[in-house]
Design a protein around this motif. Structure first.
Motif, PDB file in Angstrom:
ATOM      1  N   LEU A 193     -12.918  -9.333 -21.490  1.00 46.13           N
ATOM      2  CA  LEU A 193     -14.135  -9.262 -22.297  1.00 46.13           C
ATOM      3  C   LEU A 193     -14.679  -7.837 -22.260  1.00 46.13           C
ATOM      4  O   LEU A 193     -14.938  -7.299 -21.187  1.00 46.13           O
ATOM      5  N   SER A 194     -14.844  -7.243 -23.439  1.00 45.64           N
ATOM      6  CA  SER A 194     -15.209  -5.830 -23.489  1.00 45.64           C
ATOM      7  C   SER A 194     -16.628  -5.557 -23.967  1.00 45.64           C
ATOM      8  O   SER A 194     -17.093  -4.431 -23.861  1.00 45.64           O
ATOM      9  N   GLN A 195     -17.314  -6.571 -24.509  1.00 45.24           N
ATOM     10  CA  GLN A 195     -18.687  -6.335 -24.954  1.00 45.24           C
ATOM     11  C   GLN A 195     -19.536  -7.583 -24.774  1.00 45.24           C
ATOM     12  O   GLN A 195     -19.037  -8.701 -24.834  1.00 45.24           O
ATOM     13  N   ALA A 196     -20.817  -7.348 -24.561  1.00 44.66           N
ATOM     14  CA  ALA A 196     -21.763  -8.448 -24.374  1.00 44.66           C
ATOM     15  C   ALA A 196     -22.166  -9.027 -25.725  1.00 44.66           C
ATOM     16  O   ALA A 196     -22.102  -8.354 -26.751  1.00 44.66           O
ATOM     17  N   GLY A 197     -22.580 -10.292 -25.689  1.00 43.78           N
ATOM     18  CA  GLY A 197     -23.061 -10.953 -26.897  1.00 43.78           C
ATOM     19  C   GLY A 197     -22.398 -12.298 -27.098  1.00 43.78           C
ATOM     20  O   GLY A 197     -21.536 -12.709 -26.323  1.00 43.78           O
ATOM     21  N   ALA A 198     -22.820 -12.974 -28.140  1.00 40.19           N
ATOM     22  CA  ALA A 198     -22.255 -14.279 -28.484  1.00 40.19           C
ATOM     23  C   ALA A 198     -21.130 -14.070 -29.497  1.00 40.19           C
ATOM     24  O   ALA A 198     -21.290 -13.317 -30.462  1.00 40.19           O
ATOM     25  N   VAL A 199     -19.992 -14.712 -29.245  1.00 41.07           N
ATOM     26  CA  VAL A 199     -18.850 -14.600 -30.144  1.00 41.07           C
ATOM     27  C   VAL A 199     -18.351 -16.001 -30.460  1.00 41.07           C
ATOM     28  O   VAL A 199     -17.941 -16.740 -29.560  1.00 41.07           O
ATOM     29  N   ASP A 200     -18.386 -16.363 -31.730  1.00 36.79           N
ATOM     30  CA  ASP A 200     -17.813 -17.632 -32.177  1.00 36.79           C
ATOM     31  C   ASP A 200     -16.315 -17.445 -32.351  1.00 36.79           C
ATOM     32  O   ASP A 200     -15.860 -16.400 -32.826  1.00 36.79           O
ATOM     33  N   PHE A 201     -15.548 -18.457 -31.941  1.00 38.17           N
ATOM     34  CA  PHE A 201     -14.094 -18.395 -32.098  1.00 38.17           C
ATOM     35  C   PHE A 201     -13.583 -19.700 -32.677  1.00 38.17           C
ATOM     36  O   PHE A 201     -14.278 -20.720 -32.661  1.00 38.17           O
ATOM     37  N   TYR A 202     -12.346 -19.666 -33.182  1.00 44.91           N
ATOM     38  CA  TYR A 202     -11.734 -20.841 -33.800  1.00 44.91           C
ATOM     39  C   TYR A 202     -10.217 -20.686 -33.760  1.00 44.91           C
ATOM     40  O   TYR A 202      -9.699 -19.635 -33.363  1.00 44.91           O
ATOM     41  N   CYS A 203      -9.514 -21.709 -34.203  1.00 44.29           N
ATOM     42  CA  CYS A 203      -8.066 -21.657 -34.360  1.00 44.29           C
ATOM     43  C   CYS A 203      -7.768 -21.432 -35.845  1.00 44.29           C
ATOM     44  O   CYS A 203      -8.226 -22.204 -36.691  1.00 44.29           O
TER      45      CYS A 203
END
Length: 108
Positions: free
Chosen positions: A84-94
């Motif tokens: 993990l290289s940066q702070a914050g919220a990240v949405d992910f999916y397939c």
């Protein structure tokens, strides 16, 4: 001999001071894909931590950030690692199964 002891003492003292200054070391977390679902990521993620994405399904999946910050291809019964290289919220999916989704909340 005295100068050797002094030269060894300084790096050891520096290492002890650095280790005790409250700087947390990176942790490793696993997100498992099974039954066409992502497992829940840890709520304690920080920049520098490693996520191991493990695909236990018989289908190929991806772990793809909606903001395009990462995209791991995960064939059946495989795993991929990312730091993990940066702070914050990240949405992910397939990418292959867009209904499979989750969110990483990364702290500094």
């Amino acid at each position: 001999m005295g100068s050797l002891v002094k030269s060894l003492r300084l790096p050891l003292l520096s290492a002890l001071l650095w280790a005790g200054n409250g700087v947390a070391s990176a942790a490793e977390y696993q997100v498992t894909i099974a039954g066409m679902k992502f497992g829940s990521p840890s709520a304690e993620l920080h920049v520098g931590d490693v996520i191991v994405w493990r695909n236990d399904d018989i289908f190929r999946h991806t772990a793809t950030a909606r903001d395009k910050s990462f995209d791991l291809d995960l064939p059946p019964k495989s795993e991929g690692r990312m730091t993990l290289s940066q702070a914050g919220a990240v949405d992910f999916y397939c990418r292959f199964h867009p209904a499979m989704a989750g969110k990483l909340d990364v702290r500094p």
